[in-house]
Scaffold this motif. Structure first.
Motif, short mmCIF file in Angstrom:
data_model
loop_
_atom_site.label_atom_id
_atom_site.label_comp_id
_atom_site.label_asym_id
_atom_site.label_seq_id
_atom_site.Cartn_x
_atom_site.Cartn_y
_atom_site.Cartn_z
N ALA A 132 38.04 32.40 49.22
CA ALA A 132 37.87 32.55 47.85
C ALA A 132 36.50 32.59 47.69
O ALA A 132 35.92 33.09 46.88
CB ALA A 132 38.86 32.03 47.14
N SER A 165 40.06 32.46 43.38
CA SER A 165 40.39 31.03 43.65
C SER A 165 41.37 30.60 42.69
O SER A 165 42.46 29.86 42.97
CB SER A 165 39.21 29.94 43.77
OG SER A 165 38.61 29.81 42.36
N ILE A 180 41.61 28.97 49.74
CA ILE A 180 40.56 28.64 49.02
C ILE A 180 39.29 28.61 49.42
O ILE A 180 38.32 29.07 48.82
CB ILE A 180 40.84 27.16 48.35
CG1 ILE A 180 41.95 27.13 47.47
CG2 ILE A 180 39.59 26.32 47.85
CD1 ILE A 180 41.75 27.63 46.15
#
Length: 375
Positions: A162, A169, A159
């Motif tokens: 991203a 994400s 995450i």
């Protein structure tokens, strides 16, 4: 006249505060830890950061006092238990440094009220404790449940990588939340830690899917595990009980949590409060995603996608092998601290609807077939 009215109101408010059995916390605490040593309650971490507070129940008029700060990184969902006058804190979830991504800790710390000091112990939990629970049994501590360190850390690393790319994400979230319950490797092991010898022992593995955020209570040799997450976003109504003796555990089944007070499908709850009163096991509050159970049973693995996290107020009692709904919390809440005091369960802080941290402290206990709430 207005001045007298305001003064009268102030006097009434002050008198009410002085008669409070359990004064409010200095600030809201959710996802924290606590315990009771002698006649003093302790609570901290979670949304309190590294702060740690104490309340002398023999002199509650003084309110909560700030004690020595926790020496490690701030953390949520650690586990804690009291043995021989010290509070032991295990694991948790947080950032090792401000720049780091969220990860699972497995360190152990001890707080000694005699010196108002913390000590980082020279040990590590063999199995991860983030989202798990600790209970004291004599001179040892039993620990159960929690997320898997590698899978959990990997999700937050992906995450973070991203960044602000929503498409990327979303793809990370879809991949992470679409696994089967067994693919998350939540903790099933009953671990035992003995502070006097600084040693760990495996007592055995539960016969059901691992849990995070389960309600765990110990009454004598009976370790009861109720509900909790069996994967991120999906709860279970299942309960189980282990007899813990010497170097092992023997498991038996229990009935699932019953339907909610409003008759809704029992989704199970995570991060509920728990303890015992009149020999019954109490499970209160918690949070879930209504509708996720039906979606999961229809074959949808990302069962909480598009659903709303909901906080609960039902209080359940398990007497023998029978569950019943015995009352309601004053407000729906989860993710607080449960502390046993005689026949009462003290509820310290917690998370309210919308995610706000509560500063309220009160107790629940059984009186016949109903619940008495003392604040």
């Amino acid at each position: 006249m207005r001045t007298m009215t305001l003064l009268a109101a102030l006097l009434i408010t002050t008198a009410a505060a002085q008669t409070q059995t359990y004064p409010d916390l200095p600030a809201g605490i959710k996802n924290g830890v606590g315990g009771m040593i002698g006649d003093t309650l302790y609570a901290g971490l979670g949304t309190a950061g590294q702060k740690f507070y104490a309340l002398n129940l023999l002199d509650t008029a003084k309110g909560w006092t700030e004690m020595a700060a926790f020496p490690g990184a701030a953390r949520d969902q650690a586990a804690a238990a009291v043995v021989n006058g010290k509070l032991y804190v295990f694991g948790g979830l947080g950032k090792p440094t401000p720049e780091a991504t969220t990860s699972v800790f497995n360190q152990v710390y001890a707080y000694d009220p005699a010196s108002n000091a913390w000590q980082a112990l020279n040990t590590r939990a063999p199995q991860d404790i983030g989202g798990g629970t600790a209970v004291a049994q004599g001179d040892r501590i039993l620990l159960f449940g929690g997320v898997n360190r590698n899978i959990f850390n990997g999700y937050f690393e992906d995450i973070a990588a991203a960044g602000t790319d929503k498409v990327r994400s979303d793809a990370v979230a879809l991949a992470y939340f679409s696994g089967r319950p067994q693919d998350y490797f939540f903790g099933r092991e009953v671990q035992s830690y003995t502070p006097a010898t600084n040693t760990w022992q495996s007592l055995g593995t539960a016969p059901f899917i691992g849990r995070a955020g389960a309600a765990v209570s110990l009454q004598g040799d009976a370790l009861t595990v109720v509900s909790g997450e069996m994967k991120p976003g999906l709860r279970t109504a299942q309960a189980g009980r282990a007899t813990v003796k010497d170097g092992g555990v023997t498991w038996s089944t229990l009935p699932d949590l019953p339907s909610a007070a409003n008759g809704a499908v029992q989704e199970g709850v995570a991060a509920a409060f728990t303890g015992s009163s009149q020999g019954a096991l109490l499970v209160a509050g918690g949070a879930n995603f209504p509708g996720s159970t039906v979606k999961f049973q229809s074959g949808v693995q990302y069962a909480h996608q598009g659903l709303t996290k909901t906080w609960q107020s039902d209080i359940y009692a398990l007497r023998g092998d029978k569950w019943s709904v015995v009352g309601q919390l004053p407000q729906a809440q989860a993710s607080g601290i449960s502390i046993q005091r005689g026949d009462e369960v003290i509820l310290v802080g917690g998370e309210l609807k919308g995610g706000d941290a509560s500063s309220k402290v009160f107790s629940i206990s059984l009186k016949g077939d109903s619940i008495e709430i003392k604040d």
